[in-house]
Design a protein around this motif. Structure first.
Motif, PDB file in Angstrom:
ATOM      1  N   GLY A  46      11.765   3.570  -3.362  1.00 50.47           N
ATOM      2  CA  GLY A  46      10.576   4.393  -3.173  1.00 50.47           C
ATOM      3  C   GLY A  46       9.695   3.784  -2.103  1.00 50.47           C
ATOM      4  N   ASP A  47       8.546   4.415  -1.893  1.00 46.56           N
ATOM      5  CA  ASP A  47       7.610   3.889  -0.894  1.00 46.56           C
ATOM      6  C   ASP A  47       6.984   2.585  -1.373  1.00 46.56           C
ATOM      7  N   GLY A  48       6.724   2.482  -2.667  1.00 45.87           N
ATOM      8  CA  GLY A  48       6.199   1.208  -3.157  1.00 45.87           C
ATOM      9  C   GLY A  48       7.213   0.100  -2.933  1.00 45.87           C
ATOM     10  N   GLY A  49       8.453   0.374  -3.297  1.00 42.56           N
ATOM     11  CA  GLY A  49       9.511  -0.622  -3.140  1.00 42.56           C
ATOM     12  C   GLY A  49       9.868  -0.886  -1.692  1.00 42.56           C
ATOM     13  N   ASP A 101      10.057   8.736  -0.212  1.00 41.54           N
ATOM     14  CA  ASP A 101       8.612   8.500  -0.147  1.00 41.54           C
ATOM     15  C   ASP A 101       7.867   9.629  -0.853  1.00 41.54           C
ATOM     16  N   ASN A 102       7.464   9.387  -2.086  1.00 42.01           N
ATOM     17  CA  ASN A 102       6.626  10.358  -2.806  1.00 42.01           C
ATOM     18  C   ASN A 102       5.156   9.970  -2.702  1.00 42.01           C
ATOM     19  N   GLU A 103       4.886   9.046  -1.812  1.00 44.72           N
ATOM     20  CA  GLU A 103       3.520   8.676  -1.417  1.00 44.72           C
ATOM     21  C   GLU A 103       2.677   8.085  -2.550  1.00 44.72           C
ATOM     22  N   SER A 104       3.326   7.467  -3.508  1.00 46.96           N
ATOM     23  CA  SER A 104       2.593   6.679  -4.503  1.00 46.96           C
ATOM     24  C   SER A 104       3.591   5.838  -5.292  1.00 46.96           C
ATOM     25  N   TYR A 105       3.059   4.895  -6.015  1.00 45.47           N
ATOM     26  CA  TYR A 105       3.838   4.249  -7.074  1.00 45.47           C
ATOM     27  C   TYR A 105       3.845   5.262  -8.207  1.00 45.47           C
ATOM     28  N   ALA A 106       4.816   6.144  -8.179  1.00 41.07           N
ATOM     29  CA  ALA A 106       4.783   7.284  -9.088  1.00 41.07           C
ATOM     30  C   ALA A 106       5.136   6.868 -10.514  1.00 41.07           C
ATOM     31  N   ASN A 107       6.158   6.055 -10.640  1.00 40.12           N
ATOM     32  CA  ASN A 107       6.671   5.763 -11.973  1.00 40.12           C
ATOM     33  C   ASN A 107       5.666   5.039 -12.859  1.00 40.12           C
TER      34      ASN A 107
HETATM   35 MG   LIG Z   1       6.717   6.229  -4.689  1.00 41.33          MG
END
Ligand SMILES: [Mg+2]
Ligand SMILES: Cc1ncc(C[n+]2csc(CCOP(=O)(O)OP(=O)(O)O)c2C)c(N)n1
Ligand code: SF4
Lengths: 413, 337
Positions: free
Chosen positions: B125-128, B154-160
Motif C-alpha cells: 500500500g501507500d503506507g508500506g 495507493d488508496n491514499e491512507s493507512y486504510a487497514n
Molecule cells: Mg493505503
C-alpha cells in the motif's frame, strides 16, 4: 578493523585427514562455513564487529572461491527480510549483525522464527550503543530468546566453525525449521585469530544434507499461501506448533552432535562444556569467551585446593535445564556470571542468572545461586576477577553472603 | 534507450514473454485471485489484485505487505490466491521481492531448481511503499539483475488501521489522524509525494516505471505484463479509490478513478527504458486535446474533503495547475525554469 586477509598457517592436514589448519578469526571461521555449506543467498550490512565475516565472504566471492547471491542491503531490517524471503523459496541463507543493528532488524527476526523459516545468523555481540559503545555485551542476541530463535554462544574460532555447521543441520531439519544465531563475543572472538581445523567439502557434504523445504516451499509448482492473516481463532494452535518445534530442537541437536563428533573426530557435549566439575563443590557458570579467563582462574584455584569447577553454557535456546540440573544439582553454591543485564529483574541479575536459578529451583535440594555481572561493554574479565567472584560464591555457600542479590565485578564504585 | 545497458553486467534469468492483450475480449478468462477475500464493496485495490494476478498468470510468486490487501484480503482458511503468495512486513516490499528473486536466481544458477522464468511481484500500500518501505524499494530498484515488479496500490491512507494520513494522502484529506476541528480546518498540510517519478528519476537504469488506475483495467494489466517481461526491477504505482477511506458510495469507484485522471490529480505515464510517454487522458491533457476538469468535481464527491471551503479547493487547483503548466515535464517532473 582488520582487513580481510586469510592468514594461512602451515597446511598440515595431509592426505586422508580431510582438514587443513589455518590461523583465522572467529569471523573468518564462519565465512568458511558459508562456502562449505554452499549458501545460496547472503545479505550484509556494516556494523562492528560482526561485519568482518562479510568482508571474508565478499572476498571469497570476488576471488571465485564461492558462488552465491550476495546482497549488500540498505539496512539490517532489509538484510534480514531478504534472507527470510529467500529461505521461504528454499534457498540456504546466511546473515548476521551486532548490537543496535540486530535491534534494527527486530521485526524481521520475530517473524522469521514465527514463520518457521530456517536461517543461520552470526551475532558479533556488541553493546547497545549509547553511549556509543561497541564492545561485547550479550543483550543483543538475548533479546530474541523468547521468539523461537535457537541461540548459542561459542568460545573459540574452532567452535564457531563447528557450531555453524551444526546450526545449519539443526535449523533446516524439517522437525525444527527454526532460525539459529551463533553468538561470537565482539573483538575477543570476531577479531582474534587461532589455529582452526577447516574441514574438507567431502566431510561437510557427508554431514549436512541439502535444505529441502518440501511442501512448504514457495513456488508456482506448490501454490501455497504463507502467513495468511489469523487471529484468536487459530493463532494459539500455530504458536503451539512453534513451541513443539522448539522442544523437538533439543533431540535434533543431540543427534547432530553425535554425528558431527563421529564424522569430525570431536568430543563436544551438545549443550554444555564442563571444566573440572568432577569433584567440584561450587561451580561458576558463564557463556562465550569468558570461558578462557575462567578456566585459567579455576586451574589456579585448584592448585590452591579450592574445589571449584566451571560450566560453560553453549546453547541458550533451547535452554539446557536438564543438563544444568544434572551438572549443578550437587553443588553447595553456583555463581552465574552474566555479560548482560536485565535491569529491574528479580535479584537484579543478568538473563543467564535468572534462567539458571529457574532451572535449578525444582530440584529437591537446589544449590544456592548467586549472580554476577561482569565484562560489560567489552571490559576484560580477568582471572583475578574470577578468583574474587569464586571467593564470594564460597561465602554464599557458607551463608556469609546474601545470595538474593547480584554483584558487579570489576566495576568502579 | 541509453547506450550502456545492465545486461553487460552479468548473467540474467530470462523473463516470461507476456504480450499485451489487445482489448478486453482478448483478456484470458482464468482468474488467479478469486473468492475468499473480505475487502469492502467497491474496493479498487482488490480489483487491482485481481488484474495483477491475471496479468502475471500462473507462474508467478506474489508477496504482499501488511495492509488491507493482507488483513482484509488474505485470511487464514479463505485465501483468494491461486498462485503462491506470502506475507511480508509493512516496510519490506522491496526486500521481499529482492529475497525471492535472489533465491530463484541462485538456485536456478546452481541447478538446485529447474530453470524457468518465474514472475516475482511484490505488492504494498501507500503506507508500506510510499512511507515506510521507500528505502527498501529504492534498494530493490538498484539490483538490476533481479527480475521483479513492485506494485504500490495507493488508496491514499493507512486504510487497514482505520484510515490514517500517509505521505501519499492528498492535501487536506480528513483522516482519523487529521480530522478537521474547530480551530484547525486543515490538519494535513503536506502535498502528496510524487513517488513514481521520484523512483524513476532516482533509478534511471530501471527499465520500467509506470502509473495506472484500475478504471482503465486493460491498460493496467498490459502495463503489469510489460513490466514483468522487460526484465530487471520495475515499479508500478496505482491509484485506487477506497470507498471507506474516501467516504463515498462504492458504486462510484470507477468514476472517481476516471475523475482523478481527468482533473489531472493522477497523471498516467510510463517510463520505458528511459523514454517517457504520457498515457490515455493524461497524454491528451498534455497535447491540449483534453481540458482538465476542475479538481472540485473530483474532491466534492468525497466525504474526506467535506470540510473544504473555497480557498481549499482553490489551493488544490492552483497546485494542480502548476503541475501541468509550470513543471519541467508536465505531470511528472517538477523544477521550474
Ligand atoms: Mg493505503
Ligand atoms: C511495522 C508496522 N507498523 C505498523 C503496523 C500497523 N499496520 C497494519 S496495516 C497498516 C496500514 C498500512 O497502510 P497501507 O500500506 O497504505 O495499506 P492499506 O492498509 O491502506 O491497504 C498499518 C500501519 C504494522 N503492521 N507494522
Ligand atoms: S478500506 Fe479501502 S482499501 Fe481497505 S478494503 Fe476497504 S475499500 Fe479496500
Amino acid at each position: 578493523m582488520n582487513p580481510p586477509s586469510t592468514a594461512l598457517a602451515e597446511k598440515i592436514g595431509g592426505p586422508g585427514s580431510g582438514e587443513t589448519e589455518e590461523l583465522i578469526s572467529g569471523s573468518e571461521a564462519i565465512s568458511h562455513v558459508c562456502r562449505l555449506a554452499d549458501v545460496d543467498v547472503i545479505t550484509a550490512y556494516p556494523i562492528r564487529p560482526y561485519d568482518t565475516v562479510m568482508q571474508y565472504v565478499s572476498q571469497m566471492i570476488a576471488n571465485g572461491d564461492f558462488d552465491c547471491e550476495y546482497i549488500v542491503a540498505e539496512s539490517e531490517h532489509s538484510q534480514f527480510e531478504i534472507v527470510k524471503h529467500a529461505s521461504a523459496v528454499g534457498a540456504r541463507v546466511f546473515c548476521g549483525s551486532s548490537g543496535v543493528g540486530w535491534f534494527y532488524a527486530f521485526e524481521a527476526l520475530a517473524v522469521t522464527a514465527g514463520l518457521r523459516l530456517p536461517m543461520v545468523a552470526m551475532v558479533g555481540n556488541r553493546a547497545l550503543d549509547d553511549p556509543g559503545a561497541f564492545g561485547v555485551e550479550h543483550n543483543d542476541a538475548l533479546a530474541v530468546r523468547d521468539l523461537g530463535w535457537m541461540l548459542n554462544w561459542v568460545e573459540t574460532a574452532q567452535e564457531a566453525l563447528d557450531t555453524a555447521l551444526i546450526a545449519y543441520r539443526v535449523a533446516e531439519d524439517p522437525r525444527v525449521f527454526l532460525p539459529c544465531a551463533i553468538s561470537c563475543d565482539g573483538a575477543f572472538l570476531t577479531h582474534s585469530q587461532a589455529i582452526v581445523k577447516v574441514p574438507s567439502q567431502e566431510m561437510v557434504d557427508s554431514f549436512l544434507p541439502p535444505y529441502d523445504r518440501g511442501d512448504k516451499q514457495l513456488h508456482p509448482d506448490n501454490p501455497i499461501t504463507i502467513a495468511p492473516q489469523a487471529n484468536e481463532d487459530w493463532l494459539m494452535e500455530m504458536r503451539r506448533q512453534n513451541d513443539q518445534a522448539a522442544r523437538r530442537a533439543r533431540g535434533v541437536i543431540i543427534e547432530a552432535y553425535e554425528d558431527f563428533n563421529a564424522k569430525f573426530g570431536r568430543d563436544y557435549e551438545p549443550f554444555l562444556e564442563r571444566y573440572m566439575m568432577d569433584d567440584a563443590e561450587v561451580a561458576l557458570v558463564g557463556m562465550g569467551t569468558m570461558g578462557m579467563p575462567v578456566k585459567v582462574a579455576v586451574r589456579k584455584m585448584r592448585e590452591q585446593g579450592k574445589k571449584v569447577g566451571f560450566v560453560r553454557v553453549r546453547w541458550f535456546r533451547p535452554f539446557p535445564a536438564v543438563e544444568l540440573q544434572e551438572a549443578l544439582g550437587g553443588m553447595q553454591a553456583v555463581g552465574v556470571i552474566d555479560r548482560d543485564y536485565s535491569f529491574g529483574s528479580s535479584h537484579h541479575s543478568g538473563t543467564l542468572g535468572t534462567e539458571v536459578r529457574s532451572a535449578l529451583y525444582p530440584l529437591e535440594k537446589s544449590p544456592k545461586v548467586v549472580t554476577f555481572i561482569a565484562g560489560l561493554g567489552g571490559r576484560e574479565v580477568t582471572a583475578d576477577n574470577v578468583v574474587e567472584t569464586t571467593d564470594m560464591v564460597f561465602d554464599a555457600a557458607e551463608g556469609k553472603l546474601n545470595d538474593q542479590d547480584t554483584y558487579w565485578i570489576g566495576v568502579r564504585e | 534507450m541509453p547506450e550502456t545497458t545492465v545486461e553487460s553486467l552479468g548473467s540474467f534469468l530470462e523473463t516470461q514473454v507476456l504480450d499485451p492483450w489487445k482489448g478486453p475480449k482478448k483478456v484470458i478468462p482464468e482468474e488467479y485471485y478469486t473468492s475468499g477475500h473480505r475487502t469492502c464493496q467497491g474496493c479498487e485495490s482488490a480489483q487491482l489484485m485481481r488484474l495483477m494476478a491475471k496479468a502475471g498468470g500462473p507462474r508467478s510468486i506474489i508477496l504482499g505487505a501488511t495492509g488491507c490487501m493482507y488483513v482484509a484480503n488474505t485470511t487464514y482458511y479463505s485465501t483468494p490466491w491461486v498462485v503462491p503468495w506470502m506475507h511480508t512486513q509493512l516496510g519490506s516490499t522491496g526486500s521481499a521481492a529482492t529475497g525471492t528473486a535472489a533465491a530463484l536466481t541462485a538456485m536456478m544458477r546452481k541447478g538446485k531448481m529447474t530453470k524457468e522464468p518465474i514472475n516475482v511481484i511484490a505488492v504494498c500500500g501507500d503506507g508500506g511503499g510510499v512511507d515506510m518501505g521507500l528505502s527498501a524499494i529504492s534498494a530493490a530498484l538498484q539490483h538490476l539483475h533481479y527480475n521483479l515488479l513492485i506494485l504500490c496500490y495507493d488508496n491514499e491512507s493507512y486504510a487497514n488501521t482505520d484510515i490514517q494520513v500517509s505521505g501519499s494522502s492528498p492535501y487536506g484529506a480528513n483522516t482519523t489522524f487529521t480530522p478537521p476541528g474547530k480551530v484547525h480546518r486543515i490538519m494535513h498540510k503536506r502535498w502528496k509525494k510524487n513517488t513514481a517519478a521520484m523512483l524513476a528519476a532516482g533509478h534511471p537504469d530501471v527499465k520500467y516505471v509506470g502509473t495506472v488506475c484500475t478504471s482503465y483495467p486493460v491498460d493496467a494489466m498490459n502495463m503489469v505484463r510489460k513490466a514483468l517481461s522487460i526484465g530487471g526491477p520495475t515499479f508500478i504505482h496505482s491509484l485506487d479509490p477506497c470507498p471507506k477511506g474516501w467516504d463515498y458510495d462504492p458504486k462510484y469507484s470507477h468514476e472517481l478513478g476516471e475523475l482523478a485522471v481527468e482533473t489531472g490529480m493522477w497523471p498516467l505515464y510510463e517510463i520505458e527504458r528511459g523514454k517517457l510517454k504520457m498515457l490515455g487522458r493524461s497524454q491528451r491533457i498534455v497535447n491540449g486535446q483534453f481540458k482538465r476538469k476542475p479538481v472540485r468535481e473530483y474532491l466534492m464527491r468525497q466525504g474526506r474533503f467535506a470540510h473544504f471551503i473555497d480557498e481549499d479547493y482553490d489551493y488544490v487547483q492552483k497546485k494542480t495547475d502548476e503541475m501541468w503548466e509550470k513543471w519541467l515535464i508536465p505531470g511528472v517532473i517538477p523544477f521550474f525554469e
